[in-house]
Design a protein around this motif. Sequence first.
Motif, PDB file in Angstrom:
ATOM      1  N   ARG A  69       0.756  -1.206  -0.022  1.00  0.00           N
ATOM      2  CA  ARG A  69      -0.130   0.146   0.030  1.00  0.00           C
ATOM      3  C   ARG A  69       0.786   1.115   0.016  1.00  0.00           C
ATOM      4  O   ARG A  69       2.006   1.166   0.525  1.00  0.00           O
ATOM      5  CB  ARG A  69      -0.844   0.117   0.937  1.00  0.00           C
ATOM      6  CG  ARG A  69      -1.970  -1.227   1.296  1.00  0.00           C
ATOM      7  CD  ARG A  69      -3.081  -0.848  -0.002  1.00  0.00           C
ATOM      8  NE  ARG A  69      -3.904  -1.872  -0.030  1.00  0.00           N
ATOM      9  CZ  ARG A  69      -4.051  -3.096  -0.519  1.00  0.00           C
ATOM     10  NH1 ARG A  69      -2.895  -3.076  -1.426  1.00  0.00           N
ATOM     11  NH2 ARG A  69      -4.810  -3.818  -0.799  1.00  0.00           N
ATOM     12  N   GLY A  70       0.400   2.396  -0.568  1.00  0.00           N
ATOM     13  CA  GLY A  70       1.081   3.641  -0.506  1.00  0.00           C
ATOM     14  C   GLY A  70       2.510   3.692  -1.053  1.00  0.00           C
ATOM     15  O   GLY A  70       2.863   3.134  -2.130  1.00  0.00           O
ATOM     16  N   ARG A  71       3.304   4.176  -0.435  1.00  0.00           N
ATOM     17  CA  ARG A  71       4.742   4.636  -0.738  1.00  0.00           C
ATOM     18  C   ARG A  71       5.454   3.251  -0.978  1.00  0.00           C
ATOM     19  O   ARG A  71       6.229   3.133  -1.887  1.00  0.00           O
ATOM     20  CB  ARG A  71       5.314   5.438   0.406  1.00  0.00           C
ATOM     21  CG  ARG A  71       6.707   5.414   0.107  1.00  0.00           C
ATOM     22  CD  ARG A  71       7.526   6.353   1.018  1.00  0.00           C
ATOM     23  NE  ARG A  71       6.907   7.958   1.137  1.00  0.00           N
ATOM     24  CZ  ARG A  71       7.034   8.800   1.972  1.00  0.00           C
ATOM     25  NH1 ARG A  71       8.030   8.583   3.071  1.00  0.00           N
ATOM     26  NH2 ARG A  71       6.452   9.763   2.155  1.00  0.00           N
ATOM     27  N   ALA A  72       5.097   2.043  -0.124  1.00  0.00           N
ATOM     28  CA  ALA A  72       5.661   0.869  -0.172  1.00  0.00           C
ATOM     29  C   ALA A  72       5.567   0.403  -1.752  1.00  0.00           C
ATOM     30  O   ALA A  72       6.534  -0.357  -2.369  1.00  0.00           O
ATOM     31  CB  ALA A  72       5.070  -0.246   0.981  1.00  0.00           C
ATOM     32  N   ARG A  73       4.214   0.514  -2.051  1.00  0.00           N
ATOM     33  CA  ARG A  73       3.822  -0.094  -3.502  1.00  0.00           C
ATOM     34  C   ARG A  73       4.628   0.732  -4.555  1.00  0.00           C
ATOM     35  O   ARG A  73       5.158  -0.116  -5.483  1.00  0.00           O
ATOM     36  CB  ARG A  73       2.426  -0.047  -3.518  1.00  0.00           C
ATOM     37  CG  ARG A  73       1.871  -0.507  -4.949  1.00  0.00           C
ATOM     38  CD  ARG A  73       0.641  -0.817  -4.876  1.00  0.00           C
ATOM     39  NE  ARG A  73      -0.149  -1.619  -5.893  1.00  0.00           N
ATOM     40  CZ  ARG A  73      -1.225  -1.848  -6.314  1.00  0.00           C
ATOM     41  NH1 ARG A  73      -2.431  -1.241  -5.466  1.00  0.00           N
ATOM     42  NH2 ARG A  73      -1.857  -2.460  -7.406  1.00  0.00           N
ATOM     43  N   ARG A  74       4.666   1.926  -4.498  1.00  0.00           N
ATOM     44  CA  ARG A  74       5.184   2.939  -5.424  1.00  0.00           C
ATOM     45  C   ARG A  74       6.784   2.631  -5.535  1.00  0.00           C
ATOM     46  O   ARG A  74       7.483   2.585  -6.554  1.00  0.00           O
ATOM     47  CB  ARG A  74       4.983   4.209  -5.240  1.00  0.00           C
ATOM     48  CG  ARG A  74       3.573   4.734  -5.385  1.00  0.00           C
ATOM     49  CD  ARG A  74       3.369   6.085  -5.306  1.00  0.00           C
ATOM     50  NE  ARG A  74       3.734   6.858  -4.251  1.00  0.00           N
ATOM     51  CZ  ARG A  74       3.018   6.976  -3.381  1.00  0.00           C
ATOM     52  NH1 ARG A  74       1.553   6.509  -3.314  1.00  0.00           N
ATOM     53  NH2 ARG A  74       3.372   7.435  -1.955  1.00  0.00           N
ATOM     54  N   TRP A  75       7.295   2.358  -4.289  1.00  0.00           N
ATOM     55  CA  TRP A  75       8.934   2.041  -4.187  1.00  0.00           C
ATOM     56  C   TRP A  75       9.095   0.712  -4.998  1.00  0.00           C
ATOM     57  O   TRP A  75      10.181   0.554  -5.873  1.00  0.00           O
ATOM     58  CB  TRP A  75       9.328   2.007  -2.854  1.00  0.00           C
ATOM     59  CG  TRP A  75      10.723   1.782  -2.647  1.00  0.00           C
ATOM     60  CD1 TRP A  75      11.543   2.689  -2.815  1.00  0.00           C
ATOM     61  CD2 TRP A  75      11.449   0.755  -2.335  1.00  0.00           C
ATOM     62  NE1 TRP A  75      12.916   2.353  -2.408  1.00  0.00           N
ATOM     63  CE2 TRP A  75      12.703   1.035  -2.079  1.00  0.00           C
ATOM     64  CE3 TRP A  75      11.013  -0.644  -2.064  1.00  0.00           C
ATOM     65  CZ2 TRP A  75      13.630  -0.110  -1.901  1.00  0.00           C
ATOM     66  CZ3 TRP A  75      11.793  -1.794  -1.825  1.00  0.00           C
ATOM     67  CH2 TRP A  75      13.297  -1.274  -1.866  1.00  0.00           C
ATOM     68  N   LEU A  76       8.470  -0.310  -4.570  1.00  0.00           N
ATOM     69  CA  LEU A  76       8.499  -1.668  -5.354  1.00  0.00           C
ATOM     70  C   LEU A  76       8.314  -1.649  -6.595  1.00  0.00           C
ATOM     71  O   LEU A  76       9.235  -2.312  -7.650  1.00  0.00           O
ATOM     72  CB  LEU A  76       7.551  -2.897  -4.722  1.00  0.00           C
ATOM     73  CG  LEU A  76       7.871  -3.269  -3.258  1.00  0.00           C
ATOM     74  CD1 LEU A  76       6.611  -3.830  -2.629  1.00  0.00           C
ATOM     75  CD2 LEU A  76       9.217  -3.634  -2.977  1.00  0.00           C
ATOM     76  N   ILE A  77       7.321  -0.808  -7.352  1.00  0.00           N
ATOM     77  CA  ILE A  77       7.234  -0.746  -8.851  1.00  0.00           C
ATOM     78  C   ILE A  77       8.446  -0.057  -9.489  1.00  0.00           C
ATOM     79  O   ILE A  77       8.986  -0.307 -10.364  1.00  0.00           O
ATOM     80  CB  ILE A  77       5.996  -0.045  -8.990  1.00  0.00           C
ATOM     81  CG1 ILE A  77       4.774  -0.956  -8.494  1.00  0.00           C
ATOM     82  CG2 ILE A  77       5.930   0.152 -10.634  1.00  0.00           C
ATOM     83  CD1 ILE A  77       3.392  -0.495  -8.767  1.00  0.00           C
ATOM     84  N   GLY A  78       8.903   1.001  -8.690  1.00  0.00           N
ATOM     85  CA  GLY A  78       9.860   1.714  -9.161  1.00  0.00           C
ATOM     86  C   GLY A  78      11.204   0.900  -9.231  1.00  0.00           C
ATOM     87  O   GLY A  78      11.960   1.161 -10.138  1.00  0.00           O
ATOM     88  N   VAL A  79      11.423   0.321  -8.088  1.00  0.00           N
ATOM     89  CA  VAL A  79      12.767  -0.707  -8.288  1.00  0.00           C
ATOM     90  C   VAL A  79      12.420  -1.750  -9.241  1.00  0.00           C
ATOM     91  O   VAL A  79      13.373  -2.027 -10.076  1.00  0.00           O
ATOM     92  CB  VAL A  79      13.003  -1.251  -6.899  1.00  0.00           C
ATOM     93  CG1 VAL A  79      13.986  -2.424  -6.953  1.00  0.00           C
ATOM     94  CG2 VAL A  79      13.098  -0.228  -5.863  1.00  0.00           C
ATOM     95  N   SER A  80      11.341  -2.254  -9.467  1.00  0.00           N
ATOM     96  CA  SER A  80      11.282  -3.301 -10.652  1.00  0.00           C
ATOM     97  C   SER A  80      11.570  -2.719 -11.707  1.00  0.00           C
ATOM     98  O   SER A  80      12.326  -3.181 -12.918  1.00  0.00           O
ATOM     99  CB  SER A  80       9.865  -3.880 -10.546  1.00  0.00           C
ATOM    100  OG  SER A  80       9.651  -4.650  -9.363  1.00  0.00           O
ATOM    101  N   VAL A  81      10.908  -1.479 -12.171  1.00  0.00           N
ATOM    102  CA  VAL A  81      11.232  -0.684 -13.389  1.00  0.00           C
ATOM    103  C   VAL A  81      12.763  -0.570 -13.654  1.00  0.00           C
ATOM    104  O   VAL A  81      13.384  -0.431 -14.852  1.00  0.00           O
ATOM    105  CB  VAL A  81      10.339   0.568 -13.569  1.00  0.00           C
ATOM    106  CG1 VAL A  81      10.610   1.122 -14.830  1.00  0.00           C
ATOM    107  CG2 VAL A  81       9.087  -0.056 -13.438  1.00  0.00           C
ATOM    108  N   LEU A  82      13.264  -0.006 -12.523  1.00  0.00           N
ATOM    109  CA  LEU A  82      14.791   0.372 -12.657  1.00  0.00           C
ATOM    110  C   LEU A  82      15.678  -0.815 -12.995  1.00  0.00           C
ATOM    111  O   LEU A  82      16.426  -0.770 -13.767  1.00  0.00           O
ATOM    112  CB  LEU A  82      15.292   0.942 -11.161  1.00  0.00           C
ATOM    113  CG  LEU A  82      16.553   1.218 -11.066  1.00  0.00           C
ATOM    114  CD1 LEU A  82      16.995   2.552 -12.070  1.00  0.00           C
ATOM    115  CD2 LEU A  82      17.008   2.043  -9.940  1.00  0.00           C
ATOM    116  N   MET A  83      15.192  -2.024 -12.341  1.00  0.00           N
ATOM    117  CA  MET A  83      15.938  -3.122 -12.633  1.00  0.00           C
ATOM    118  C   MET A  83      15.754  -3.618 -14.111  1.00  0.00           C
ATOM    119  O   MET A  83      16.489  -4.366 -14.767  1.00  0.00           O
ATOM    120  CB  MET A  83      15.541  -4.382 -11.573  1.00  0.00           C
ATOM    121  CG  MET A  83      16.059  -4.102 -10.249  1.00  0.00           C
ATOM    122  SD  MET A  83      15.311  -5.082  -9.169  1.00  0.00           S
ATOM    123  CE  MET A  83      16.306  -6.774  -9.653  1.00  0.00           C
TER     124      MET A  83
END
Length: 256
Positions: A83-97
């Motif tokens: 939820r919230g920031r954690a979800r955005r952070w996980l998606i951002g890390v996946s896209v970065l990888m």
Amino acid sequence: MLSVVFLAPLAVMALGSLQRPLQPPPDGLDLWPDPAEWANYAAVPRFMPVGRLLVNSLLLVVVAVPVTVVVTSMAGLAIAMARGRARRWLIGVSVLMLLVPAAALWVPRVVLLRGVGLADTPFTVALLALAGTTPFYVLLFALACSRIPTSLLEAATLEGLSPVAVWWRVALPLARPAVVAVAALSGLFYWSTFMDPLTLVSSPANWPVALGLRSLSEMEAALYPIYLAAAVVVTAPALIAFGIGQRSFFSSVERS
């Protein structure tokens, strides 16, 4: 019409495999060689141990595909349930990888696997499945799991299901189209990859069939019909598996 365009190289490959070796190339496009040299297929084992290499690739796919589906589906469900920031952070890390070039990982993988003594085995390339093969599959499962009603996942948790049980009994059945798609894509990847085995596997006895086919590309041009015959042998199982997976994908979409 577009499918015909993309299937044209396969047709040229199949027709070229029936040309007579040690002969000058045909003048123009020979739609059907006369006579067709079916003996080219029997000659393939003299140039590469096709049987052993096919078994290596089959074992690689059988091991790597289920591991890829399990790892990426769990990661995708975790992103969908965040939820919230954690979800955005996980998606951002996946896209970065996902944006990291594959070539940038070749040397670190070799150093790491040699350091732990896992290099140069028939299953070395399958170890990439422990990282999900590619972050794209994780994002695909995250999208599929995000379409599952949150209330359903919360109700399953309130009923006492563990996270693994929620993944197995709720998320996977509802995300079956994504499961089939990731299984088909990862299967084709591990069947056709040769750069990862080229950097990770040095013993020819442990090569997958795609790397063995790559070694035949250096044959002299007069023997190219045999090389194309080997290419047909290598490509046929992947096409059959893709056709089966495609039918399963559309049937699962219709049921969902």
